[in-house]
Design an enzyme around this catalytic site. Structure first.
Site, PDB file in Angstrom:
ATOM      1  N   GLY A   1       6.973   7.467 -13.307  1.00  0.00           N
ATOM      2  CA  GLY A   1       5.717   7.363 -12.558  1.00  0.00           C
ATOM      3  C   GLY A   1       5.572   8.617 -11.710  1.00  0.00           C
ATOM      4  O   GLY A   1       5.982   9.713 -12.124  1.00  0.00           O
TER       5      GLY A   1
ATOM      6  N   LYS B   1      13.614   2.565   6.035  1.00  0.00           N
ATOM      7  CA  LYS B   1      12.414   2.654   5.187  1.00  0.00           C
ATOM      8  C   LYS B   1      11.944   1.252   4.812  1.00  0.00           C
ATOM      9  O   LYS B   1      10.753   0.935   4.849  1.00  0.00           O
ATOM     10  CB  LYS B   1      12.737   3.486   3.932  1.00  0.00           C
ATOM     11  CG  LYS B   1      11.610   3.505   2.911  1.00  0.00           C
ATOM     12  CD  LYS B   1      11.238   4.903   2.485  1.00  0.00           C
ATOM     13  CE  LYS B   1       9.875   4.994   1.838  1.00  0.00           C
ATOM     14  NZ  LYS B   1       9.856   4.916   0.416  1.00  0.00           N
TER      15      LYS B   1
ATOM     16  N   ASN C   1      -4.206   2.189   5.793  1.00  0.00           N
ATOM     17  CA  ASN C   1      -3.129   2.176   6.790  1.00  0.00           C
ATOM     18  C   ASN C   1      -3.700   2.292   8.206  1.00  0.00           C
ATOM     19  O   ASN C   1      -3.294   1.565   9.105  1.00  0.00           O
ATOM     20  CB  ASN C   1      -2.145   3.317   6.508  1.00  0.00           C
ATOM     21  CG  ASN C   1      -1.299   3.029   5.285  1.00  0.00           C
ATOM     22  OD1 ASN C   1      -1.371   1.936   4.710  1.00  0.00           O
ATOM     23  ND2 ASN C   1      -0.507   3.992   4.856  1.00  0.00           N
TER      24      ASN C   1
ATOM     25  N   ALA D   1       3.838  11.267  -3.483  1.00  0.00           N
ATOM     26  CA  ALA D   1       3.242  11.687  -4.761  1.00  0.00           C
ATOM     27  C   ALA D   1       2.446  10.508  -5.304  1.00  0.00           C
ATOM     28  O   ALA D   1       2.808   9.361  -5.063  1.00  0.00           O
ATOM     29  CB  ALA D   1       4.325  12.081  -5.755  1.00  0.00           C
TER      30      ALA D   1
ATOM     31  N   GLY E   1       9.186   9.866 -10.425  1.00  0.00           N
ATOM     32  CA  GLY E   1       9.972  10.285 -11.602  1.00  0.00           C
ATOM     33  C   GLY E   1       9.437  11.591 -12.173  1.00  0.00           C
ATOM     34  O   GLY E   1      10.200  12.476 -12.563  1.00  0.00           O
TER      35      GLY E   1
ATOM     36  N   ASN F   1       8.274  -0.351   5.518  1.00  0.00           N
ATOM     37  CA  ASN F   1       7.465  -0.884   4.405  1.00  0.00           C
ATOM     38  C   ASN F   1       7.176  -2.380   4.607  1.00  0.00           C
ATOM     39  O   ASN F   1       6.094  -2.859   4.282  1.00  0.00           O
ATOM     40  CB  ASN F   1       8.181  -0.689   3.058  1.00  0.00           C
ATOM     41  CG  ASN F   1       8.161   0.758   2.593  1.00  0.00           C
ATOM     42  OD1 ASN F   1       9.061   1.193   1.896  1.00  0.00           O
ATOM     43  ND2 ASN F   1       7.152   1.516   2.974  1.00  0.00           N
TER      44      ASN F   1
ATOM     45  N   GLY G   1      11.828   5.588 -15.784  1.00  0.00           N
ATOM     46  CA  GLY G   1      10.782   5.276 -14.807  1.00  0.00           C
ATOM     47  C   GLY G   1      10.054   6.561 -14.459  1.00  0.00           C
ATOM     48  O   GLY G   1      10.421   7.264 -13.514  1.00  0.00           O
TER      49      GLY G   1
ATOM     50  N   SER H   1       1.207   1.575  -0.926  1.00  0.00           N
ATOM     51  CA  SER H   1       1.525   1.390  -2.346  1.00  0.00           C
ATOM     52  C   SER H   1       1.294  -0.055  -2.773  1.00  0.00           C
ATOM     53  O   SER H   1       0.881  -0.313  -3.903  1.00  0.00           O
ATOM     54  CB  SER H   1       2.971   1.819  -2.627  1.00  0.00           C
ATOM     55  OG  SER H   1       3.844   1.172  -1.732  1.00  0.00           O
TER      56      SER H   1
HETATM   57  O1  KPL Z   1       5.747   4.029   2.107  1.00  0.00           O
HETATM   58  C1  KPL Z   1       4.635   3.630   2.281  1.00  0.00           C
HETATM   59  C2  KPL Z   1       3.980   2.933   1.142  1.00  0.00           C
HETATM   60  O2  KPL Z   1       2.769   2.862   1.078  1.00  0.00           O
HETATM   61  O3  KPL Z   1       4.743   2.462   0.260  1.00  0.00           O
HETATM   62  C3  KPL Z   1       3.993   3.798   3.620  1.00  0.00           C
HETATM   63  C4  KPL Z   1       3.073   4.972   3.609  1.00  0.00           C
HETATM   64  C5  KPL Z   1       5.047   4.053   4.656  1.00  0.00           C
HETATM   65  C6  KPL Z   1       3.300   2.556   4.033  1.00  0.00           C
HETATM   66  O4  KPL Z   1       4.252   1.568   4.243  1.00  0.00           O
END
Ligand code: KPL
Length: 333
Positions: free
Chosen positions: A15, A208, A226, A137, A18, A212, A13, A279
């Site tokens: 990306g 986390k 965001n 990143a 990685g 998310n 992986g 993301s």
């Molecule tokens: O981790 C994140 C993402 O975009 O995956 C944040 C910046 C916390 C938004 O949930």
């Protein structure tokens, strides 16, 4: 400098994260091999001329050996770092299974939860570790990566047969070189990794996951940055509802609440990353599958064990499918 060469890492992986880890490990003397998906990805790698990591206007170039499933490794794989999307884990690891030693150490560094359980089912003797990171990143193009921020990475045990207090030697080496990386701060060719061992990795993993789960899908549904979610007329009340549901599930599962509360934490992160696209919004806009099943789907499944309906999370899953018009994948795929 502590050498890592006695513990070669195979990275599956490659990306953004990685690539960052490959560059950082090589800079500390580790032997790294990239396990690429197929011949097309190998062609992209060759065209890029290796991995280019851009950090503070400095370019770190590395060119580790890269393999595809048709070109097996010369030595058995003992230490594997898996950085692919969680839904792709089984499909990414299984082609290498015959080269993995039975009790390989596999470190999963990904968003979402559920993939470790699926992997342990197919590789019962593997020693699986979880890692969670706040490093930032992003990939400009294949193997060209920009370091967006230096965060923190926690590593801990997943497999039931592992002892939380016992840090395996290859990971001890990673921790040592992480400390050393601070003394190398002024050397721009050594990307910093702040890595610590966590005896209860479920806690930072869940924290986390919780953040998310309340941010990512909503930004994808409303196609907003965001920062725009904070005052979004429909998004903000849904964010608040998701925070309540998620905290209820966490309480039933036995996870310590976030110190500042989930809503305050989420709003702080939204403010700090106001101009960024989450993301999931990026995946959605690029027509890629999203990680919704291993984020909101995982919370719904955990809530169901305690008869919690998680209506807000279920609605978000439905709305996301509409917004992205793509089938979502589960970690079992
Ligand atoms: O981790 C994140 C993402 O975009 O995956 C944040 C910046 C916390 C938004 O949930």
């Amino acid at each position: 400098m502590t050498r890592l060469s006695s513990y070669p890492w195979h990275i599956c992986g490659v990306g953004a994260i990685g690539s960052l880890w490959a560059s950082a490990l090589i800079a500390r003397g580790s032997k790294v091999t990239l396990l690429l998906r197929d011949a097309d990805q190998l062609t992209q790698y060759q065209a890029a001329g290796g991995i280019n990591l851009l950090e503070d206007d400095q370019k770190v170039h590395t060119q580790p050996n890269a393999l595809i499933p048709d070109t097996p490794p010369h030595e058995p794989i003992k230490h594997m770092l898996v950085c692919c999307k969680s839904y792709a884990t089984i499909g990414a690891v299984l082609p290498w299974r015959k080269h993995l030693v039975d009790d390989a150490q596999i470190l999963l560094l990904q968003n979402g939860m559920g993939s470790a359980q699926a992997l342990q089912r197919v590789m019962p003797n593997a020693n699986i570790y979880y890692a969670t990171t706040t490093d930032g990143a992003w990939r400009m193009s294949p193997f060209n990566v920009v370091r967006a921020g230096i965060g923190e990475t926690f590593i801990g045990c997943f497999s039931d047969h592992l002892l939380e207090a016992e840090i395996p030697s290859p990971i001890q080496r990673l921790l040592k070189t992480s400390k050393n990386s601070h003394s190398l701060k002024n050397n721009p060719l050594t990307p910093i990794l702040n890595i610590s061992w966590h005896t209860d990795i479920r806690t930072p993993m869940w924290h986390k996951l919780a953040v998310n789960s309340v941010i990512n899908a909503l930004t994808a549904i409303y196609q907003c940055t965001n920062g725009e979610l904070i005052k979004h007329p429909q998004g903000r009340p849904r964010l608040e509802q998701l925070c309540i549901e998620t905290q209820d599930v966490m309480a039933r599962v036995g996870i310590v609440p976030l110190a500042q509360g989930l809503l305050n934490t989420a709003v702080r992160i939204l403010q700090q990353t106001a101009l960024n696209k989450s993301s999931m919004l990026q995946d959605c806009q690029a027509g890629r599958p999203t990680e919704i099943a291993s984020i909101n789907g995982y919370i719904i499944a955990q809530g169901a064990l305690y008869h919690l309906p998680c209506a807000g999370h279920k609605q978000v899953c439905e709305d996301l499918q509409q917004a992205c018009a793509l089938p979502t994948k589960s970690p079992k795929n």
